[in-house]
Structure formats: C-alpha cells, structure tokens
Design a protein around this motif. Structure first.
Motif, short mmCIF file in Angstrom:
data_model
loop_
_atom_site.label_atom_id
_atom_site.label_comp_id
_atom_site.label_asym_id
_atom_site.label_seq_id
_atom_site.Cartn_x
_atom_site.Cartn_y
_atom_site.Cartn_z
N GLN A 145 0.90 -23.92 -14.64
CA GLN A 145 -0.22 -24.31 -15.51
C GLN A 145 -0.92 -23.10 -16.08
O GLN A 145 -1.28 -23.06 -17.25
N SER A 146 -1.10 -22.10 -15.21
CA SER A 146 -1.84 -20.92 -15.66
C SER A 146 -1.11 -20.16 -16.74
O SER A 146 -1.71 -19.53 -17.61
N VAL A 147 0.21 -20.23 -16.65
CA VAL A 147 1.02 -19.36 -17.47
C VAL A 147 1.46 -20.07 -18.76
O VAL A 147 1.86 -19.45 -19.74
N ALA A 148 1.32 -21.39 -18.75
CA ALA A 148 1.82 -22.20 -19.86
C ALA A 148 1.28 -21.84 -21.25
O ALA A 148 2.01 -21.95 -22.22
N PRO A 149 0.00 -21.43 -21.38
CA PRO A 149 -0.52 -21.16 -22.73
C PRO A 149 0.32 -20.21 -23.56
O PRO A 149 0.29 -20.28 -24.79
N VAL A 150 1.08 -19.36 -22.92
CA VAL A 150 1.87 -18.39 -23.70
C VAL A 150 2.91 -19.09 -24.57
O VAL A 150 3.34 -18.55 -25.58
N LEU A 151 3.28 -20.29 -24.20
CA LEU A 151 4.27 -21.01 -25.00
C LEU A 151 3.71 -21.36 -26.37
O LEU A 151 4.45 -21.55 -27.32
N LYS B 247 8.80 -15.25 -9.56
CA LYS B 247 10.04 -15.07 -10.31
C LYS B 247 10.61 -16.41 -10.77
O LYS B 247 11.13 -16.53 -11.88
N PHE B 248 10.47 -17.37 -9.90
CA PHE B 248 10.96 -18.71 -10.22
C PHE B 248 10.25 -19.27 -11.46
O PHE B 248 10.89 -19.68 -12.42
N VAL B 249 8.93 -19.23 -11.41
CA VAL B 249 8.15 -19.77 -12.52
C VAL B 249 8.44 -19.01 -13.81
O VAL B 249 8.64 -19.60 -14.87
N LEU B 250 8.48 -17.69 -13.70
CA LEU B 250 8.65 -16.92 -14.92
C LEU B 250 10.04 -17.04 -15.53
O LEU B 250 10.18 -17.01 -16.75
N SER B 251 11.03 -17.23 -14.68
CA SER B 251 12.36 -17.37 -15.28
C SER B 251 12.46 -18.71 -16.01
O SER B 251 13.12 -18.80 -17.06
N LYS C 244 12.08 -21.55 -21.44
CA LYS C 244 11.27 -22.42 -22.29
C LYS C 244 10.80 -21.67 -23.54
O LYS C 244 10.78 -22.21 -24.63
N ALA C 245 10.41 -20.43 -23.31
CA ALA C 245 9.89 -19.64 -24.41
C ALA C 245 10.96 -19.44 -25.48
O ALA C 245 10.67 -19.45 -26.68
N LYS C 246 12.18 -19.25 -25.02
CA LYS C 246 13.27 -19.11 -25.97
C LYS C 246 13.42 -20.37 -26.80
O LYS C 246 13.59 -20.33 -28.01
N GLU C 247 13.33 -21.47 -26.09
CA GLU C 247 13.47 -22.78 -26.73
C GLU C 247 12.44 -22.95 -27.86
O GLU C 247 12.75 -23.41 -28.93
N TYR C 248 11.20 -22.58 -27.54
CA TYR C 248 10.13 -22.76 -28.52
C TYR C 248 9.96 -21.56 -29.45
O TYR C 248 9.09 -21.57 -30.31
N GLY C 249 10.71 -20.54 -29.19
CA GLY C 249 10.58 -19.34 -30.01
C GLY C 249 9.27 -18.60 -29.82
O GLY C 249 8.77 -17.94 -30.72
N ALA C 250 8.70 -18.72 -28.63
CA ALA C 250 7.45 -18.01 -28.36
C ALA C 250 7.75 -16.55 -28.01
O ALA C 250 8.68 -16.27 -27.28
N ARG D 258 4.84 -6.82 -30.90
CA ARG D 258 4.18 -8.08 -31.27
C ARG D 258 4.52 -9.23 -30.34
O ARG D 258 5.01 -10.28 -30.75
N THR D 259 4.27 -9.02 -29.07
CA THR D 259 4.55 -10.10 -28.12
C THR D 259 3.39 -10.26 -27.15
O THR D 259 2.47 -9.46 -27.10
#
Length: 415
Positions: A48-54, A77-81, A86-92, A144-145
């Motif tokens: 939840q905490s990390v989701a906004p980056v998407l 590591k689990f959450v971030l992988s 997901k980030a790739k999927e959304y292009g974030a 720019r990330t």
DNA sequence: CTTCCACAGGAACCAGCGGACC
DNA sequence: GGTCCGCTGGTTCCTGTGGAAG
C-alpha cells in the motif's frame, strides 16, 4: 596422492546417494520464495505504501524495524519485485536500488553503488564524497524516474558514521525537478531512532513497519513450506523439523538460523549416507555451524585479535569472567611469547568489542564500586572449540598449551 | 554523602596506501 | 607529478562513571 579413483568414488557416491535434497538452493536463507508465510500483513502494508509510484507520484519514506531473520529483507524484495513488474505493465518510470549498508560500509561506497545502479561509473576511490554525491544527483535528475532506495542494515552504517547520509538523501528531493527519491530503511536495531537527528527521523519515518519475531509454530510452518520444495518427500523426520524451529525460536525467532540449521542437518545426513534427516543430525548441524562461525571469524581476524581470544581462553581456566585489565596482562605476555609488538589497552578494548560483535566473546560493563568499573568478559563459545580451531594453526598451537605465568600469581584478585 | 577505582569510550590525529584529477 | 581524497588500523589524550567503601 592424486589418485583419480578416490575422487571418482567420492563423486559417484555423492551422485548416487544424494537422495535427500530436491533443491538445495531453496533452503538458503537468501532464497526468495513466492510465498512468505505469516507475513501477509506486512506485505499488504508495504504494498500500500509503495503503490503510489505506479501513478507516477513519489511514495512515502518507509522505515522497517525487526530483528535478524524476521523476514524484513525478504518481504521488501518480494514487494518490490512485484512492483517492478507492475510498473513495467503500466509504464511507470520506477527504478530501485538495493544497498546493504553492512557490506557497503561507508558513505562514499553507498553513493557509489547508487550511482552505479543508474549506470554511472564511479571510481572506487579517489573522489571526495561531495563529488560522488553531485554526480549521483545529476545522473538521477537525467533519468527522470522515481528512484526507490533500499538501505538494508542501515543501523550498521549509522552507528559507525552517523546519520549524515540519511540527511543528504532525505533532502535530495528539494534539489530535484524531474526525478524523485523515496527511501526504504531497514534496521535490525529497534533503538536506531535514538541515534538519529530529529529532522532526519521525521522525514524518514513517514511510515513505519515493525516485524515481530516468529514463534516456534510459525517457524515450523516456514520450514515445512521450504522443506517441501527442498527435500524429497519422507526424507525429513517430524522431530527434526520441530527441533529446528524450537532451537531457532529460542534464539529470538530467527528464520535465517532455522533454515541454515535445516539445510546443514540435511547435508550432515547426506554425508552419513542416511535416507532420513533426524534429530541427531540437527544437533550435529548446530555444532557444525558454530564451528564454521569460529573458523570463519578467525580466518578474517588479525594476530592480535586471536591473541585476545587466547587470553580469554587462558583466563577462563581460572574463572568464567575476565576483566579488561586481566586480559591485557595475559595478552602482553602472549605478545612477548610470539615476539610481536603489543597494542595499547585502548585498542584492546575495541578488539574485545569486535569479538563480541562476532559472537565469540560476551562482554558486559559492570561496576565493582571501589574496585572500579570494567568489562566482564567471557567466552561465548566452548573451550574445546577454541582449542580445536587453534590447534589447526601451527603458529598458534603452542600458545594454547602455554601456561601464562601471571595466571597463578593473579589469585589475589579474588573479589 | 563523598571518594575514588579501573576502566569505558569519544575525539583528534597520524601514517601508509591506492587512486583520481588536472 | 603534485595535490587531493577516503579507508584502515593504529596512537594519544581525554573526560565520564556506577557503586562499594569509608
């Protein structure tokens, strides 16, 4: 000497009789399984905490506390992988960098490895810290990330070098326009807060996550889960599993230790050519692990550290506790015996602390009133272990038999 | 209550090294 | 080739201190 038939035999035997392990790697503590039992809550919270980056916004800085082997690193590591895919999927535009501060060791090297993960090349020495930091900042701005920095075992770095790196990193966003930084700090020490500047603390722990130790039942589940992947069915006895979890639970619920114990027990059983891992193999594994710990620790330590350990060994014949002063006396004598120049008592104090941190000694500061204030030091490992390890070194084995002259004289220091 | 032991442990510093920059 | 830099592994000097003894 080099008879190939002997080796053939060994290898042959190994291949044919290795009927225990399905996959040994699974049992290593750094293996990342796709299921982390009893950590669902933490995974959810961190997610939840990390989701906004998407959605392209910076997530909060997060501080994670918990003792060794409570799954902090694994969960992160689990959450971030998962976040990464997901980030790739959304292009974030998200990037990560995982840094283990204990391995990395200094401010300079932390910035260097952060820079390297952005594809910058930084010489391993020669530049000033400020220069590396500047290069990192410029490099980051150009990518720019959203850059998520995971600083594992951050307590190790802070206790030694202070919190200036954290200060720099928490403020870096002010100087960035196109990129953003989010920090995830992982600490083994719950008291870390006390060492931090309040400004750093407030910005770093926008969110906090605490990992409780596993209890014996939870450890048992974890081991069960892993052993299904790691061992063939029916090769692991119930009692072996229980004792592994019980031993690790007694030691502040350390899953890492439990897994090591299980793996080594399997290796022991395998070497004995047995078809089933039993309780006895776990006991033997325990000894085995301790032995390795001592050998490893000593392999990387200087002559003087070894002499200090030997001094404690000799003193432990008379009583279980030694003081710094007593150790220094015996140490001086041993130094004379080996013909090496002796270090100051100040230095000896830090060597004792280092051996304490390695788990070979146990030291505790005590006051004896009128008779001063000192550290009480005792061996954390068995005397026979010390004897065994030192006897293997022909330069030091004579010192293990050596009887320090001061030892008999020192009877006056009885209370 | 004060004294005073036997150190703990922080701070500043140093030498030697490997290495970057200009 | 001189200057600057960080790291390691030490030294010197120093102030601080818990609590039994007096």
């Amino acid at each position: 000497m080099g008879n190939p038939n002997i080796l053939d035999d060994v290898f042959e035997k190994f291949v044919n009789e290795a009927k225990l392990f399905k996959d040994r790697e699974v049992l290593r503590h750094d293996y990342l399984p796709d299921k982390l039992p009893h950590r669902e809550e933490q995974i959810r919270l961190l997610g939840q905490s990390v989701a906004p980056v998407l959605k392209g916004s910076r997530c909060s800085n997060i501080f994670i506390y918990g003792k060794t082997g409570t799954g902090k690193t694994a969960v992160t590591k689990f959450v971030l992988s998962h976040l990464e895919s997901k980030a790739k999927e959304y292009g974030a535009p998200v990037k990560f960098c995982y840094v283990n501060c204990r391995m990395t060791g200094s401010e300079y090297r932390v910035f260097a490895s952060l820079s390297q993960s952005l594809g910058l090349s930084i010489p391993f020495t020669g530049l000033s810290v400020g220069e590396v930091f500047d290069r990192f900042r410029v490099g980051l701005e150009n990518t720019r990330t959203i850059f998520i920095i995971i600083l594992d075992e951050i307590d190790a770095l802070i206790k030694e070098r202070g919190d200036s790196i954290l200060y720099e990193l928490t403020r870096i966003n002010e100087a960035l326009q196109k990129s953003k930084v989010a920090l995830i700090g992982i600490s083994n020490d719950l008291r870390l807060k006390e060492f931090l500047d309040p400004r750093v603390l407030s910005s770093l722990s926008e969110e906090e996550l605490v990992f409780r130790p596993y209890d014996a039942a939870e450890l048992r589940n974890i081991l069960l889960e892993r052993s299904r992947l790691g061992f063939f069915e029916g090769t692991l006895s119930e009692s072996a599993l229980s004792i592994c979890s019980a031993l690790a639970a007694a030691e502040h619920g350390d899953a890492r230790r439990a897994l090591d114990l299980l793996r080594v027990a399997g290796e022991v059983a395998e070497r004995h050519g047995e078809a089933k891992v039993t309780e006895d193999h776990v006991r033997e594994a325990e000894k085995h692990i301790e032995h390795n710990k001592v050998v490893d620790a000593l392999k990387n330590s200087t002559l003087h550290s070894k002499l200090v350990l030997l001094s404690v060994y000799h003193l432990s014949k008379a009583s279980s506790n030694a003081t710094t002063g007593e150790i220094y006396d015996i140490y001086s004598e041993l130094c004379g015996e080996t013909g090496s120049s002796l270090l100051t008592q100040r230095r000896l104090g830090t060597l004792i602390n280092e051996l304490d941190a390695l788990g070979l000694l146990n030291s505790k500061v005590v006051s004896m009133g009128r008779y001063g204030r000192t550290k009480k030091i005792r061996l954390e490992i068995s005397r026979s272990m010390v004897k065994e390890v030192f006897s293997a070194d022909d330069r030091l084995e004579k010192l293990i038999k050596y009887e320090p002259k001061l030892l008999s004289k020192n009877l006056r220091t009885s209370h």
